[in-house]
Design an enzyme around this catalytic site. Structure first.
Site, PDB file in Angstrom:
ATOM      1  N   GLN A 162       5.603  64.113  48.872  1.00  0.00           N
ATOM      2  CA  GLN A 162       4.894  62.841  48.965  1.00  0.00           C
ATOM      3  C   GLN A 162       4.453  62.346  47.589  1.00  0.00           C
ATOM      4  O   GLN A 162       3.943  61.241  47.468  1.00  0.00           O
ATOM      5  CB  GLN A 162       3.672  62.994  49.882  1.00  0.00           C
ATOM      6  CG  GLN A 162       4.034  63.340  51.315  1.00  0.00           C
ATOM      7  CD  GLN A 162       2.824  63.538  52.196  1.00  0.00           C
ATOM      8  OE1 GLN A 162       2.740  64.535  52.900  1.00  0.00           O
ATOM      9  NE2 GLN A 162       1.881  62.614  52.204  1.00  0.00           N
ATOM     10  N   ARG A 210      -3.240  62.690  57.420  1.00  0.00           N
ATOM     11  CA  ARG A 210      -3.394  61.278  57.778  1.00  0.00           C
ATOM     12  C   ARG A 210      -4.846  60.829  57.643  1.00  0.00           C
ATOM     13  O   ARG A 210      -5.416  60.207  58.538  1.00  0.00           O
ATOM     14  CB  ARG A 210      -2.896  61.053  59.206  1.00  0.00           C
ATOM     15  CG  ARG A 210      -2.386  59.634  59.402  1.00  0.00           C
ATOM     16  CD  ARG A 210      -1.657  59.443  60.682  1.00  0.00           C
ATOM     17  NE  ARG A 210      -1.141  58.094  60.726  1.00  0.00           N
ATOM     18  CZ  ARG A 210      -0.081  57.714  61.409  1.00  0.00           C
ATOM     19  NH1 ARG A 210       0.573  58.583  62.117  1.00  0.00           N
ATOM     20  NH2 ARG A 210       0.307  56.466  61.402  1.00  0.00           N
ATOM     21  N   CYS A 211      -5.433  61.216  56.525  1.00  0.00           N
ATOM     22  CA  CYS A 211      -6.829  60.825  56.300  1.00  0.00           C
ATOM     23  C   CYS A 211      -7.148  60.946  54.836  1.00  0.00           C
ATOM     24  O   CYS A 211      -6.486  61.648  54.101  1.00  0.00           O
ATOM     25  CB  CYS A 211      -7.766  61.666  57.141  1.00  0.00           C
ATOM     26  SG  CYS A 211      -8.590  63.007  56.320  1.00  0.00           S
ATOM     27  N   GLU A 227      -4.040  55.589  58.182  1.00  0.00           N
ATOM     28  CA  GLU A 227      -4.785  56.729  58.699  1.00  0.00           C
ATOM     29  C   GLU A 227      -5.863  56.348  59.708  1.00  0.00           C
ATOM     30  O   GLU A 227      -6.372  57.214  60.423  1.00  0.00           O
ATOM     31  CB  GLU A 227      -5.410  57.492  57.548  1.00  0.00           C
ATOM     32  CG  GLU A 227      -6.453  56.717  56.797  1.00  0.00           C
ATOM     33  CD  GLU A 227      -6.902  57.462  55.554  1.00  0.00           C
ATOM     34  OE1 GLU A 227      -8.089  57.406  55.260  1.00  0.00           O
ATOM     35  OE2 GLU A 227      -6.080  58.079  54.892  1.00  0.00           O
TER      36      GLU A 227
END
Ligand code: CDP
Length: 783
Positions: free
Chosen positions: A220, A367-368, A736
């Protein structure tokens, strides 16, 4: 979905279909495992069956006899080459690449086998004989806290305690809590879960004929990998080329650098042939970055009328065997300071203590934005518990304590300056859309019949877009992001960014931003990410930072291109630059709309007739955001609980999000659907469980459940738009939000359904079994 599409093809807000989808839908994606290089070897890792054990001996002789096996390396080999340990992301700990002397968690990497085929490598890994002597296991942070068994004697500090972090006014919060008319306290555990991306992690390493490392990897953050590889291996950065091709989901799991990557590079160097390493699902679930595992003691105080007086939260964090949490250096507990949520809390204090245990390391931002999910869940659960104890409707309590629209920019008591928001508006739209009054009537009627129906709210705020370089870095590298735009003579172009999409649709939205700023066709703006040779340096895509940071870099770079184009337009229009204005997606002579040139015409002139101006049409920007963005939303879950079986049915779920200016409403909708599905799974299905002996009980998808279309509820969505005042487009992040906001709504709905029985809290995942037991014990308590 009520986000309105704008009919203009160039503009933001257009539901443009994803440019990347034809490729993916036709099976033409190019993933790391699709890469096959001539002479390529395959790597497999030997992993520990023990969570804590001394390694007495490693015998590779049988493995070397397996046909096709070329080499086996161990931790001692790597140590001898100075490659035994990796720095963890924030640089505060180090992690063994392959175990040296002892193992610290089950499935830890112990040796790497290189062979002609994947099967031979796997056979070789099975044939490596490791002689272990088991040691006592520390399977939870509360045992770790006692320091009776020291897990990391390699560290200077002889304790399992990793760090203490705190923010806010400890004494003030204590005083205010003592004086409060009502005070609630709850231990809330956000269980250990795992992002489980559909494509697991993997890489292919090769040294080309010039001795330059080509490294294809599921990353990523490709540029950060390049720098990390230089730091670990000593190979100069110009001799490393990192390429992240298509990635099948990341969710934070593909941010850390894993042992398999280093082993593949070492294998390619040692054997002079390319090496591929692709992990299995079990390897992904057992040894790569997990998420959450926060035990939070939260206290809220309020006046009798419900006005909040104070918040205090004390957290014990289980970081596993190494402190490999992917947090910015100065934020060991990430953005946990967002725990005051959407509420104007007069005084607050938050602290986190982290411990080593014999579990896989991690603590990644699934996802945060680095621990925002834990914080949001804690405050949203606590608000419901408080409402219950005060006998006030959960909606009323939230309304009473919201940060008001006129309070922005709002300095929170825990150190953030919220940029913008209109929480009241978002809530009211949600109540109206779902028909709250009717639901309350239905609930009253059902309760009268003894049926269990619940309505759960989450009115969350996030802090997203790390981040301003004065506060945020990873391995010392400031968390800016970048974009480079080139417009070709015929009016098409390319934008290159330091981000890396893993399914978020950047090929479409980045093109839309350029199209909006330059009046060009987004279909003809190519987007390239994930190649460190071509993209400008950037910190990558995780923690929903792409739109707040790289999105701003792209808009700013496009504006630079526009300024250059304005000069050429003035030359074409034969007026001074000051007489040219950008209007309706073209350059016009001020006051004479008929005299105009399009960007396409200017682009051609930039290469054929630039006049006195520099030829060509390019712009680059490195964007250092002045602040984070603060997306928010109101989520409402409606559930029915079967009293006899404990089964929970999510009957309705409405998400009203506010992510500021929307670039592509269809992509935003897709992001919300995906995140809600993950939030649903976390709330009801998922936990990486360890037994008392440190054995991982969820090593595959029969034990770690993914929701299918059969279980997944129907999602209803809507939105409000409160632009970010500091972002060039007014955009905040969204990816997110649904994962951050939804768990609390689900749990609050279930507890609301069970509240007539006196049930106050159930830790996630809320399985049928836990609900049934809660109902049974509540009923037996009242007999
Ligand atoms: O960093 P990541 O891409 O995971 O998250 P994001 O910035 O929230 O963006 C997710 C996707 O939603 C991207 O394609 C964004 O451009 C898009 N998006 C949008 O269309 N409008 C927004 N206000 C925010 C995101």
């Amino acid at each position: 979905m009520s986000i309105e599409a704008t009919p203009r093809t160039h503009a933001l807000g257009h539901r443009m279909k994803r440019k990347e989808d034809p490729r993916f839908l036709q099976g033409k994606g190019n993933y790391v495992d699709d890469i096959s290089l001539p002479g390529m070897l395959h790597a497999a890792l030997v992993r520990s069956p023990y969570p804590h054990a001394t390694i007495k001996n490693i015998d590779i002789s049988e493995a070397m006899k397996i046909p096709g096996v070329k080499a086996v390396i161990t931790g001692k080999d790597l140590e001898a080459a100075g490659l035994g340990w990796l720095p963890t992301f924030h640089g505060l700990d180090k992690q063994m690449v392959l175990a040296i002397g002892k193992v610290l968690f089950q499935y830890q990497e112990v040796a790497a086998v290189f062979a002609e085929t994947r099967a031979a490598a796997a056979d070789g890994a099975e044939a490596v004989q490791v002689d272990y002597e088991p040691l006592p296991v520390v399977a939870d942070p509360f045992t770790a806290k006692k320091d009776e068994i020291l897990l990391r004697p390699d560290r200077e500090q002889k304790t399992n305690h990793i760090y203490h972090w705190e923010v806010g006014d400890r004494a003030g919060a204590e005083r205010a809590l003592e004086r409060s008319a009502k005070r609630i306290r709850q231990r809330i555990w956000f269980q250990r879960c795992h992002p489980a991306p559909l494509e697991p992690c993997g890489c292919v390493a090769q040294f080309d004929t010039m001795g330059r490392l080509q490294f294809y990897v599921t990353s990523q953050a490709p540029h950060v990998y390049r720098t990390a590889l230089t730091i670990v291996t000593g190979i100069p950065e110009d001799r490393i080329h990192v390429i992240s091709p298509d990635i099948g989901g990341g969710f934070g799991n593909k941010v850390p650098v894993y042992s398999g990557y280093v082993c593949a590079v070492v294998g390619a160097l040692k054997l002079g042939r390319p090496v591929k390493w692709i992990e299995t699902r079990t390897e992904n679930l057992t040894s790569t970055g997990f998420a959450r595992d926060y035990h939070m003691d939260i206290e809220l105080g309020a006046e009798a009328d419900g006005r909040l007086t104070a918040l205090r939260v004390s957290t014990v964090a289980d970081h596993g065997a190494f402190d490999a949490a992917a947090d910015p250096t100065k934020y060991p507990a990430g953005m946990f300071g967002i725990v005051t949520g959407s509420y104007d809390v007069p005084v607050a204090h938050a602290e986190v203590d982290a411990y080593f245990t014999n579990k896989a390391p991690g603590g990644i931002a699934y996802r945060c934005s680095f621990r925002v999910t834990e914080a949001s869940y804690a405050i949203e659960r606590a608000m419901d518990i408080l409402a219950d104890e005060l006998g006030i409707d959960a909606v009323e309590l939230r309304r009473k304590n919201f940060i008001r629209k006129d309070q922005f920019p709002y300095p929170s008591r825990l150190g953030f300056t919220y940029d913008s928001g209109d929480y009241q508006k978002t809530l009211e739209l949600a109540l109206q859309t779902i028909g709250y009054d009717d639901l309350l009537t239905e609930q009253r009627e059902k309760r009268a019949r003894g049926e269990l129906m619940g309505i759960g709210f989450s009115t969350f705020t996030e802090v997203v877009g790390a981040g301003p370089s004065k506060h945020f870095d990873i391995l010392g590298i400031k968390m800016f992001d970048s974009a480079e735009i080139r417009i070709h003579p015929t009016g098409s172009g390319i934008v290159r960014a330091g981000t890396k999409s893993q399914g978020q649709g950047h090929e479409t939205t980045w093109a839309q931003i350029v199209a909006e700023e330059l009046g060009l066709d987004p279909q003809n703006i190519m987007v390239e990410e994930g190649d460190t040779d071509t993209a400008p340096y950037g910190l990558g895509t995780y923690a929903s930072r792409s739109t707040p940071v790289a999105g701003a870099a792209i808009a700013t770079a496009a504006r630079r291109v526009r300024e250059k184009a304005r000069k050429i337009a003035a030359h074409l229009l034969e007026v001074g630059e000051a007489d040219v204005e950008w209007k309706d997606y073209k350059f016009q002579v001020k006051g004479v709309p008929a005299k105009s040139v399009t960007m396409k015409e200017v682009a051609f002139a930039a290469y054929t007739n630039p006049g006195p101006n520099e030829p060509g049409l390019e712009g680059t920007n490195y964007y250092d955001p002045p602040n984070m963005t603060f997306p928010n939303g109101t989520y409402i879950a409606v559930v029915d609980v079967d009293r006899e079986t404990g089964e929970v049915k999510v009957r309705r779920f409405l998400a009203v999000d506010d992510c500021g200016t929307v670039i592509n409403p269809m992509i935003v909708e897709g992001q919300i659907h995906g995140g809600l599905t993950e939030g649903f799974a976390i709330a009801f299905m998922q936990e990486i469980q360890y037994d008392r002996d440190g054995n991982n009980l969820n090593t595959n998808f029969t034990d770690y459940l993914l929701p299918t279309s059969l279980e997944t509820p129907h999602w209803e969505t809507a939105n409000t738009v409160t632009p970010s005042p500091h972002h060039p487009l007014g955009a905040k992040a969204v990816g997110e939000s649904p994962n951050v906001g939804s768990p609390a709504a689900f749990v609050n709905a279930v507890i609301d359904a069970l509240s007539p029985l006196g049930v106050r809290h159930i830790d996630m995942p809320i399985t049928r079994d836990k609900v049934w037991r809660a109902i049974q014990s509540a009923q037996s308590a009242t007999v």
